[in-house]
Every structure is written in C-alpha cells, then in structure tokens.
Design a protein around this motif. Structure first.
Motif, PDB file in Angstrom:
ATOM      1  N   LEU A  73       0.829  -1.206   0.000  1.00  0.00           N
ATOM      2  CA  LEU A  73       0.000   0.000   0.000  1.00  0.00           C
ATOM      3  C   LEU A  73       0.864   1.258   0.000  1.00  0.00           C
ATOM      4  O   LEU A  73       0.642   2.187  -0.791  1.00  0.00           O
ATOM      5  CB  LEU A  73      -0.918  -0.018   1.226  1.00  0.00           C
ATOM      6  CG  LEU A  73      -1.825   1.192   1.460  1.00  0.00           C
ATOM      7  CD1 LEU A  73      -2.860   1.303   0.361  1.00  0.00           C
ATOM      8  CD2 LEU A  73      -2.492   1.088   2.823  1.00  0.00           C
ATOM      9  N   LEU A  76       3.090   1.684  -3.254  1.00  0.00           N
ATOM     10  CA  LEU A  76       2.359   2.047  -4.466  1.00  0.00           C
ATOM     11  C   LEU A  76       1.774   3.457  -4.434  1.00  0.00           C
ATOM     12  O   LEU A  76       1.073   3.846  -5.365  1.00  0.00           O
ATOM     13  CB  LEU A  76       1.225   1.042  -4.707  1.00  0.00           C
ATOM     14  CG  LEU A  76       1.644  -0.355  -5.184  1.00  0.00           C
ATOM     15  CD1 LEU A  76       0.436  -1.281  -5.234  1.00  0.00           C
ATOM     16  CD2 LEU A  76       2.296  -0.273  -6.564  1.00  0.00           C
ATOM     17  N   THR A  80      -0.256   5.014  -7.399  1.00  0.00           N
ATOM     18  CA  THR A  80      -1.685   5.284  -7.169  1.00  0.00           C
ATOM     19  C   THR A  80      -2.016   6.723  -7.493  1.00  0.00           C
ATOM     20  O   THR A  80      -3.026   7.022  -8.140  1.00  0.00           O
ATOM     21  CB  THR A  80      -2.062   4.972  -5.709  1.00  0.00           C
ATOM     22  OG1 THR A  80      -1.798   3.601  -5.426  1.00  0.00           O
ATOM     23  CG2 THR A  80      -3.529   5.267  -5.460  1.00  0.00           C
ATOM     24  N   ARG A  81      -1.161   7.635  -7.043  1.00  0.00           N
ATOM     25  CA  ARG A  81      -1.384   9.063  -7.318  1.00  0.00           C
ATOM     26  C   ARG A  81      -1.323   9.340  -8.821  1.00  0.00           C
ATOM     27  O   ARG A  81      -2.090  10.151  -9.342  1.00  0.00           O
ATOM     28  CB  ARG A  81      -0.337   9.894  -6.576  1.00  0.00           C
ATOM     29  CG  ARG A  81      -0.611  11.393  -6.630  1.00  0.00           C
ATOM     30  CD  ARG A  81       0.411  12.186  -5.841  1.00  0.00           C
ATOM     31  NE  ARG A  81       0.244  11.979  -4.406  1.00  0.00           N
ATOM     32  CZ  ARG A  81       1.131  11.372  -3.629  1.00  0.00           C
ATOM     33  NH1 ARG A  81       2.251  10.882  -4.147  1.00  0.00           N
ATOM     34  NH2 ARG A  81       0.916  11.246  -2.342  1.00  0.00           N
ATOM     35  N   ALA A  87      -3.829   9.825  -3.510  1.00  0.00           N
ATOM     36  CA  ALA A  87      -3.410   8.626  -2.793  1.00  0.00           C
ATOM     37  C   ALA A  87      -4.331   8.320  -1.620  1.00  0.00           C
ATOM     38  O   ALA A  87      -4.062   7.401  -0.845  1.00  0.00           O
ATOM     39  CB  ALA A  87      -1.970   8.772  -2.295  1.00  0.00           C
ATOM     40  N   ALA A  92      -8.684   5.578  -4.646  1.00  0.00           N
ATOM     41  CA  ALA A  92      -7.242   5.363  -4.572  1.00  0.00           C
ATOM     42  C   ALA A  92      -6.929   4.003  -3.960  1.00  0.00           C
ATOM     43  O   ALA A  92      -5.984   3.328  -4.378  1.00  0.00           O
ATOM     44  CB  ALA A  92      -6.590   6.477  -3.753  1.00  0.00           C
ATOM     45  N   VAL A  95      -6.552   0.690  -6.182  1.00  0.00           N
ATOM     46  CA  VAL A  95      -5.327   0.366  -6.924  1.00  0.00           C
ATOM     47  C   VAL A  95      -4.471  -0.658  -6.178  1.00  0.00           C
ATOM     48  O   VAL A  95      -4.180  -1.732  -6.715  1.00  0.00           O
ATOM     49  CB  VAL A  95      -4.526   1.648  -7.245  1.00  0.00           C
ATOM     50  CG1 VAL A  95      -3.212   1.288  -7.932  1.00  0.00           C
ATOM     51  CG2 VAL A  95      -5.351   2.577  -8.117  1.00  0.00           C
ATOM     52  N   PRO A  96      -4.035  -0.395  -4.936  1.00  0.00           N
ATOM     53  CA  PRO A  96      -3.245  -1.413  -4.239  1.00  0.00           C
ATOM     54  C   PRO A  96      -4.045  -2.665  -3.904  1.00  0.00           C
ATOM     55  O   PRO A  96      -3.487  -3.774  -3.894  1.00  0.00           O
ATOM     56  CB  PRO A  96      -2.777  -0.696  -2.966  1.00  0.00           C
ATOM     57  CG  PRO A  96      -3.738   0.422  -2.776  1.00  0.00           C
ATOM     58  CD  PRO A  96      -4.135   0.848  -4.141  1.00  0.00           C
ATOM     59  N   GLY A 170      -7.694   5.275   3.188  1.00  0.00           N
ATOM     60  CA  GLY A 170      -8.493   4.778   2.075  1.00  0.00           C
ATOM     61  C   GLY A 170      -9.989   4.936   2.260  1.00  0.00           C
ATOM     62  O   GLY A 170     -10.753   4.713   1.325  1.00  0.00           O
TER      63      GLY A 170
END
Length: 223
Positions: A73, A76, A80-81, A87, A92, A95-96, A170
């Motif tokens: 997490l 990345l 992600t950004r 992020a 966001a 993505v991870p 998140g």
C-alpha cells in the motif's frame, strides 16, 4: 456517541468498503484468471509449454503474494497518485487492493484448473479442440466450483485488506474504526464497526458456499 450519530457514518463507511472490495474483485478476476490459466498452460507438459514464460509468471506472482499488504500500500502511493490523481480515498485504495489481489487469485485459479481431470482435456484435444477451446469449454467449466471457492476466499481477504487501506486514508470501515474507535476512544463505535465487518464476511461466505453447492449439484445431475 449515539446510534443516530453512528448510523450515517456506518452507512457511508460500509458503502465505501463495498465499493473498494467490489472494484478490486473485478480487477482481480480480470487479471488473476488469465494469469492462473497461463501458469497451467505454460507448465511442462502443457499445451503452451514454455519454461521461461512459466518461471517469469511464477516469480511475478510469488513476489506479489509475498509482500505484506501494508507495505504494498505504501510502496504504491506514487503509482496510485499517478493513476487516479490522489493517494487517499476509496478510489485510490482500489489500486493497491487490486494489485495485491491479482497474484493471490491467480494462484487459486492455477490450483483449481490443475484439479480438473486431464483425461477430459485430452479427449477434447483428440476431437479437434484447440487450446483455448479446451480452456473455455472444458477446463474453466469443470473448475468452476473451485474457482468460486477461490473467489470467495479472495473477496474475504480483500475485506481485511480494505480495513488496512482504510487505516491509511483509504476510507471505509477501516478509517472509521481508527478515527472513532481508536483515536477518540469510542469503544461502542469500534464494536459496531467490527460487527458490520463480521456480517459482511459472513454474507460473502454464505453466498459463496451456496453458489458452490448449486454448481456441484448441477454437475451431479448433468443440468
């Protein structure tokens, strides 16, 4: 904190968690299913046997599975950004979550496909079926109950990952548990958050088990 104060927070947190897990599951299937199948097809004795490709895929999958999610997490964050422009937030976090779930699901797919009777695939080949025809018409349908079991396991793992992603900004139930349950010492809120997560996991497991029983019943009856 009263129930009237908790309810809107829990509703939005649950929606955010389901959003993260839902989209990550979609990407996990889209990425993990073909990778898992290719791991079988490119193995020694497979119809697309390629030792180099198989080992490269295996190494990539093993690396993805070996990284603790919290490290993945954080690592990345720049990617992600770049992908979503931020992020933090549920989008966001997808993505991870997706990147972590793809290798996890790929190994489960590989195991499920390997369990299919090789005689069925050989018979399909003998009747003129090409590699991808055999995959689509024999291997995947025969492995479907195991694939559903693997998908259920993946979704439940993603729910746990989403709580960690939430603790890192998140959103979702993880953020609520950290912000209100831990930082503000709202023990009641923490308990309710845990109960909601338990209910979600239980519902996913029940749905998965029900789908597996239905598929196996259809296999036995031939319908």
């Amino acid at each position: 904190m009263t129930w009237d104060e908790m309810r809107p927070l829990l509703e939005q947190g649950t929606i955010d968690t389901l959003y993260m897990v839902g989209w990550a599951t979609v990407y996990a299937v889209l990425g993990g299913l073909p990778i898992g199948v290719l791991l079988v097809l490119t193995d020694r004795g497979g119809p697309l046997a390629n030792v180099v490709a198989n080992r490269v895929l295996g190494v990539v999958v093993n690396i993805g599975r070996s990284l603790p999610f919290i490290i993945l997490l954080v690592a990345l964050i720049p990617f992600t950004r770049f992908v979503v422009g931020t992020a933090v937030g549920p989008t966001a976090a997808v993505v991870p979550l997706a990147i972590g779930a793809v290798p996890f699901f790929a190994r489960l797919v590989e195991t499920a496909v390997r369990e299919v009777d090789h005689g069925l695939a050989e018979a399909a080949h003998a009747m003129g079926g090409g590699t991808w025809t055999v995959v689509l018409k024999v291997l995947l349908p025969q492995a479907l109950p195991s694939l559903v079991a693997g998908l259920t396991t993946t979704v439940i793992a993603l729910i746990g990952y989403s709580a960690m992603a939430g603790a890192a900004g998140g959103g979702g139930l993880g953020t609520l548990a950290l912000t209100y349950g831990y930082q503000r010492f709202e023990d009641g809120f923490m308990l309710v958050t845990v109960l909601v997560l338990i209910l979600i996991v239980t519902a996913v497991q029940l749905l998965g088990d029900g789908a597996i029983r239905l598929l196996r019943r259809r296999e036995r009856t031939g319908t």
